[in-house]
Scaffold this motif. Structure first.
Motif, mmCIF file in Angstrom:
data_model
loop_
_atom_site.group_PDB
_atom_site.id
_atom_site.type_symbol
_atom_site.label_atom_id
_atom_site.label_comp_id
_atom_site.label_asym_id
_atom_site.label_seq_id
_atom_site.Cartn_x
_atom_site.Cartn_y
_atom_site.Cartn_z
ATOM 1 N N VAL A 1 30.086 18.466 24.669
ATOM 2 C CA VAL A 1 29.992 19.358 25.830
ATOM 3 C C VAL A 1 29.379 20.686 25.387
ATOM 4 O O VAL A 1 29.706 21.211 24.324
ATOM 5 N N ASN A 2 28.502 21.237 26.209
ATOM 6 C CA ASN A 2 27.919 22.540 25.948
ATOM 7 C C ASN A 2 28.991 23.598 26.215
ATOM 8 O O ASN A 2 29.301 23.900 27.370
ATOM 9 N N LEU A 3 29.544 24.171 25.172
ATOM 10 C CA LEU A 3 30.692 25.077 25.312
ATOM 11 C C LEU A 3 30.328 26.432 25.914
ATOM 12 O O LEU A 3 31.204 27.156 26.366
ATOM 13 N N SER A 4 29.055 26.760 25.941
ATOM 14 C CA SER A 4 28.683 28.029 26.581
ATOM 15 C C SER A 4 28.861 27.954 28.093
ATOM 16 O O SER A 4 28.891 28.970 28.765
ATOM 17 N N GLN A 5 29.028 26.742 28.624
ATOM 18 C CA GLN A 5 29.245 26.554 30.055
ATOM 19 C C GLN A 5 30.727 26.446 30.413
ATOM 20 O O GLN A 5 31.072 26.268 31.571
ATOM 21 N N VAL A 6 31.607 26.527 29.415
ATOM 22 C CA VAL A 6 33.045 26.351 29.624
ATOM 23 C C VAL A 6 33.739 27.685 29.405
ATOM 24 O O VAL A 6 33.517 28.345 28.393
ATOM 25 N N SER B 1 28.417 24.460 18.566
ATOM 26 C CA SER B 1 29.652 25.111 18.154
ATOM 27 C C SER B 1 29.689 26.558 18.617
ATOM 28 O O SER B 1 28.673 27.239 18.641
ATOM 29 N N LEU B 2 30.878 27.028 18.968
ATOM 30 C CA LEU B 2 31.049 28.444 19.314
ATOM 31 C C LEU B 2 31.299 29.288 18.075
ATOM 32 O O LEU B 2 31.173 30.497 18.104
ATOM 33 N N ARG B 3 31.701 28.694 16.987
ATOM 34 C CA ARG B 3 32.055 29.436 15.790
ATOM 35 C C ARG B 3 30.847 29.863 14.979
ATOM 36 O O ARG B 3 30.851 30.888 14.330
ATOM 37 N N ASN B 4 29.827 29.047 14.944
ATOM 38 C CA ASN B 4 28.621 29.329 14.173
ATOM 39 C C ASN B 4 28.939 29.677 12.724
ATOM 40 O O ASN B 4 28.375 30.602 12.153
ATOM 41 N N GLY B 5 29.868 28.964 12.124
ATOM 42 C CA GLY B 5 30.181 29.157 10.720
ATOM 43 C C GLY B 5 31.067 30.345 10.421
ATOM 44 O O GLY B 5 31.316 30.662 9.270
ATOM 45 N N THR B 6 31.543 31.060 11.414
ATOM 46 C CA THR B 6 32.381 32.231 11.158
ATOM 47 C C THR B 6 33.847 31.873 11.380
ATOM 48 O O THR B 6 34.170 30.986 12.142
ATOM 49 N N SER B 7 34.716 32.596 10.711
ATOM 50 C CA SER B 7 36.147 32.378 10.929
ATOM 51 C C SER B 7 36.703 33.543 11.744
ATOM 52 O O SER B 7 36.084 34.591 11.868
ATOM 53 N N ARG B 8 37.872 33.354 12.273
ATOM 54 C CA ARG B 8 38.515 34.345 13.122
ATOM 55 C C ARG B 8 39.131 35.430 12.229
ATOM 56 O O ARG B 8 39.981 35.133 11.414
ATOM 57 N N PRO B 9 38.746 36.703 12.390
ATOM 58 C CA PRO B 9 39.310 37.761 11.542
ATOM 59 C C PRO B 9 40.700 38.225 11.986
ATOM 60 O O PRO B 9 41.430 38.818 11.210
ATOM 61 N N VAL C 1 39.282 37.106 28.518
ATOM 62 C CA VAL C 1 39.212 35.798 29.166
ATOM 63 C C VAL C 1 37.938 35.117 28.677
ATOM 64 O O VAL C 1 36.875 35.745 28.624
ATOM 65 N N GLY C 2 38.039 33.835 28.334
ATOM 66 C CA GLY C 2 36.868 33.042 27.976
ATOM 67 C C GLY C 2 36.153 33.567 26.744
ATOM 68 O O GLY C 2 36.764 33.930 25.748
ATOM 69 N N SER C 3 34.822 33.629 26.834
ATOM 70 C CA SER C 3 34.014 33.986 25.668
ATOM 71 C C SER C 3 34.271 35.410 25.183
ATOM 72 O O SER C 3 34.048 35.724 24.015
ATOM 73 N N SER C 4 34.783 36.298 26.042
ATOM 74 C CA SER C 4 35.077 37.665 25.587
ATOM 75 C C SER C 4 36.190 37.678 24.546
ATOM 76 O O SER C 4 36.314 38.620 23.779
ATOM 77 N N CYS C 5 36.997 36.609 24.483
ATOM 78 C CA CYS C 5 38.055 36.516 23.472
ATOM 79 C C CYS C 5 37.502 36.232 22.084
ATOM 80 O O CYS C 5 38.199 36.386 21.094
ATOM 81 N N ARG C 6 36.258 35.811 22.021
ATOM 82 C CA ARG C 6 35.647 35.509 20.726
ATOM 83 C C ARG C 6 34.828 36.667 20.194
ATOM 84 O O ARG C 6 34.201 36.575 19.156
ATOM 85 N N ASP C 7 34.823 37.785 20.897
ATOM 86 C CA ASP C 7 34.064 38.963 20.467
ATOM 87 C C ASP C 7 34.873 39.678 19.387
ATOM 88 O O ASP C 7 35.932 40.251 19.653
ATOM 89 N N ASN C 8 34.397 39.642 18.162
ATOM 90 C CA ASN C 8 35.128 40.231 17.031
ATOM 91 C C ASN C 8 34.723 41.676 16.769
ATOM 92 O O ASN C 8 34.916 42.177 15.667
#
Length: 180
Positions: free
Chosen positions: A27-32, A60-68, A171-178
């Motif tokens: 699934v294309n995760l940018s649409q979820v 992938s949404l991670r693109n090789g990065t880990s959660r800080p 909410v959503g992709s804003s939660c992945r903004d590090n």
């Protein structure tokens, strides 16, 4: 073709399960609109073992990065009236045993930021009448025995407070903004 299953030290949270399964399904995760992110791709230099299963081909949404850092929350479970097993203790308590030992209360509601990079620490704010704050250096104090809130640079405390506010409201992709 072989896929390698590896042990990773990167944290994976329960909010990551949905995006990971969707990622595996292609699934294309940018649409979820989901708060989590996919599990990290394996580092082949770690302890891995081959298995004859074709690897999934998905974005992938991670693109090789880990959660800080990540959010930890708990909502205390207290009764509005006295617990029937211990009426003399008053309201706000929950899961009390006949000997009036209670396992939870309204004032046990908290939100924390667990930081993994830069500082190995946990910053927590309690939703109580005191606005109690706890900070632990998890490298020096892995069992969280010494609250160092009064010893930490106030600028760092402000940064952690702002990070906590953003993580609680994202909410959503804003939660992945590090960036915060």
């Amino acid at each position: 073709m072989f896929v390698y299953f590896c042990v990773s030290q990167a944290p994976v949270l329960n909010i990551d399960l949905g995006p990971t399964f969707l990622d595996i399904a292609g699934v294309n995760l940018s649409q979820v609109n989901m708060d989590g992110q996919t599990s990290p791709k394996p580092d082949m230099s770690s302890s891995c073992f081959p298995t004859p299963i074709p690897p999934p081909q998905a974005p992938s949404l991670r693109n090789g990065t880990s959660r800080p850092y990540f959010l930890v929350e708990y909502i205390g479970e207290g009764h509005t009236g006295p617990d029937p097993d211990c009426p003399k203790l008053g309201s706000g308590l929950s899961q009390c045993f006949p000997d009036c030992v209670c396992e939870d209360a309204f004032n046990n509601t908290y939100a924390c930021v667990r930081t993994l990079t830069g500082y190995n620490m946990q910053y927590c704010e309690f939703a109580d009448s005191e606005s109690f704050v706890e900070v632990y250096n998890l490298t020096a104090d892995p069992h969280q025995l010494e609250n160092i809130v009064k010893k930490v640079d106030p600028t760092l405390l402000q940064t952690m407070n702002q990070r906590l506010i953003r993580l609680q409201s994202c909410v959503g992709s804003s939660c992945r903004d590090n960036k915060y």
